[in-house]
Enzyme design. Structure first.
Site, mmCIF file in Angstrom:
data_model
loop_
_atom_site.group_PDB
_atom_site.id
_atom_site.type_symbol
_atom_site.label_atom_id
_atom_site.label_comp_id
_atom_site.label_asym_id
_atom_site.label_seq_id
_atom_site.Cartn_x
_atom_site.Cartn_y
_atom_site.Cartn_z
ATOM 1 N N ASP A 144 0.229 -0.856 0.368
ATOM 2 C CA ASP A 144 0.228 0.096 -0.001
ATOM 3 C C ASP A 144 0.666 1.289 -0.324
ATOM 4 O O ASP A 144 1.553 1.852 0.702
ATOM 5 C CB ASP A 144 -1.129 0.176 1.038
ATOM 6 N N SER A 186 -6.639 4.869 -1.321
ATOM 7 C CA SER A 186 -6.611 3.153 -1.567
ATOM 8 C C SER A 186 -7.950 2.434 -1.264
ATOM 9 O O SER A 186 -8.108 1.234 -1.972
ATOM 10 C CB SER A 186 -6.459 2.695 -0.103
ATOM 11 N N ASP A 245 -9.436 -2.757 6.341
ATOM 12 C CA ASP A 245 -9.390 -1.516 5.729
ATOM 13 C C ASP A 245 -9.576 -1.655 4.260
ATOM 14 O O ASP A 245 -9.362 -2.239 3.670
ATOM 15 C CB ASP A 245 -7.789 -1.499 6.487
ATOM 16 N N ASP A 305 1.980 2.188 3.755
ATOM 17 C CA ASP A 305 1.264 3.979 3.377
ATOM 18 C C ASP A 305 1.344 4.659 4.529
ATOM 19 O O ASP A 305 1.514 5.483 4.239
ATOM 20 C CB ASP A 305 -0.095 3.518 2.657
ATOM 21 N N ASP A 356 -1.364 0.007 -4.372
ATOM 22 C CA ASP A 356 -2.380 0.401 -5.080
ATOM 23 C C ASP A 356 -2.352 2.155 -5.848
ATOM 24 O O ASP A 356 -2.989 2.760 -6.183
ATOM 25 C CB ASP A 356 -3.350 0.854 -3.747
ATOM 26 N N HIS A 357 -1.464 2.319 -5.199
ATOM 27 C CA HIS A 357 -0.951 3.791 -5.728
ATOM 28 C C HIS A 357 0.487 4.561 -4.286
ATOM 29 O O HIS A 357 0.965 3.747 -3.965
ATOM 30 C CB HIS A 357 -1.801 4.923 -4.496
HETATM 31 ZN ZN LIG Z 1 -2.429 6.290 2.582
#
Ligand SMILES: [Zn+2]
Length: 434
Positions: free
Chosen positions: A29, A70, A121, A247, A289-290
């Site tokens: 993440d 996310s 989450d 993340d 995811d990013h």
């Molecule tokens: Zn984040």
């Protein structure tokens, strides 16, 4: 002549006909290219995941924002559809989208979700739940039960408490510690729910300092047990493994902590590889995811200083809260910064910006502390203002990498959109979205 053509035809068709049996889908993440690069610089070594044989580039925008959160990103990875930020397993109009995990279950395969965050989450949730907003934790926990996910390992105990009797009724074994996890197998004809923290698991970097972390398994430990659990699935399995706190550390601009989270995610990838390399039927896809916080190094970045940090900003804030009984004093703030951030001099401005955070959450205070540390170390990142405001609290639109191994891995190369990944997995496994 005709037979020759049939033989050629069979030869050409054969490789694509054999369906991939097992899929291990691993998501770091917020793990962009620079998160990997920074971890390698601070660790002074190459990460295992960068040695996987195939790699590509993934673009991540959501349906309503150049910068995804996310929830929308995981929905894209789980359903092959773009949606709006905050939404889970639903399209922008609010209709449910079938997920890879649900389709695998319908095809008679087994499924698992493993994460270092709460199991409710955004990333794990998008694979097995449908919600208008990612904060609907109880609804998400209900979906995980409804979808009969065979193995669930992570945090989020507080969201599952009202549902535990139902999980038991549905043949789930429930465990709460790393010790139980080590000794739980074999589990004949049962499912497994492991809830190792009331909310998110702690940071790996703090493992030695926090005595209650002994109860928490590492990501690679959970991955190893999940693979042993799923190994004998008669029709194969789908396992999603998330390094969820890469993340979190990114949002806190805490590079030392982020590095340890990336390293533990890398250990989980190595665990998956050790499993898959013995077989010819298991595909591993590793992606993100990013990207979080637009992190980067420049010439002035003080790498030796960052390498010397031994605890997370969150740990420092927690200690400060304990030491100062609720209100950060100038003195206690200075002491923490000297002891753990290794600053010989602390300015009044610096202590004041932290003192202002006395009554905020640990995460929010850690964002301020992490930003102060990052500023001193000349780390490039998105602004503190952007993290504190903004729809995604400081994510960036930077593309992310994808690495793969196993049958069909070669299709995950070149440049692609995040929605292409589940479509490729669907094609390779012959498990259709329709
Ligand atoms: Zn984040």
């Amino acid at each position: 002549m005709r037979y020759i053509w049939i033989a050629v035809f069979l030869f050409l068709e054969a490789p694509s006909q054999a369906a991939v049996r097992n899929v291990i889908f691993m998501i770091g993440d917020g793990m962009g290219f620079n998160q990997i690069h920074i971890a390698q610089e601070l660790l002074e070594k190459k990460l295992f995941l960068t040695t996987l044989p195939v790699s590509g580039i993934v673009f991540t925008s959501s349906a309503n924002n150049r910068v995804t959160d996310s929830a929308a990103a995981a929905t894209a990875l789980a359903t092959a559809h773009k949606t709006n930020n905050q939404r889970l397993g639903k399209n922008p109009e609010g209709q449910d989208l079938p997920t890879l995990l649900e389709k695998f279950k319908k095809a008679g395969k087994r499924a698992g979700l493993v994460t270092t965050t709460s199991l409710t989450d955004a990333t794990p949730a998008a694979f097995a739940a449908h919600a208008m907003h990612r904060k609907e934790h109880l609804l998400i926990a209900q979906w995980l039960l409804k979808n009969q996910v065979d193995i669930l390992l992570g945090g989020g105990r507080k969201y599952f408490l009202p549902l535990l009797p139902q999980f038991k009724k549905q043949n789930y074994e429930i465990i709460t510690s790393a010790q139980e996890l080590s000794h739980i197998l074999p589990l004949k004809n049962k499912k497994l729910l492991g809830l190792f923290h009331k909310e998110h698991l702690n940071y790996e970097i703090d493992r030695e300092e926090l005595s209650d972390m002994k109860e928490e398994p590492s990501l690679s430990h959970m991955t190893r047990i999940a693979l042993q659990f799923l190994e004998d699935s008669p029709k194969g399995f789908f396992l999603m493994v998330e390094g969820g706190k890469i993340d979190f550390a990114g949002h806190e601009i805490d590079l030392a902590t982020m590095t340890r989270e990336v390293l533990e995610f890398d250990h989980a990838v190595q665990t998956a590889y050790a499993f898959a390399k013995k077989r010819k039927d298991t595909l591993i896809v590793v992606t993100a995811d990013h990207e979080t916080a637009a992190l980067g190094f420049v010439e002035a970045t003080d790498i030796p200083y960052l390498q010397g940090l031994q605890v997370s900003s969150q740990y420092m804030i927690q200690k400060l809260q304990k030491d100062s009984e609720g209100k950060f004093t100038e003195e206690s703030t200075k002491t923490i910064l000297k002891d753990h951030a290794h600053w010989s001099k602390v300015t009044k401005e610096e202590t004041e910006s932290l003192q202002e955070m006395s009554h905020d959450s640990i995460h929010d205070a850690a964002v301020v502390l992490g930003s102060l540390i990052a500023k001193r170390a000349e780390v490039v990142s998105t602004s503190l203002k952007m993290i504190q405001a903004g729809n995604t609290h400081g994510h960036s639109s930077a593309p992310v990498p994808v690495f793969s191994f196993g049958p069909g891995a070669q299709t995950f190369t070149g440049t692609m959109d995040n929605t292409a990944i589940p479509l490729k997995i669907s094609k390779l496994t012959h498990v259709s979205f329709h």
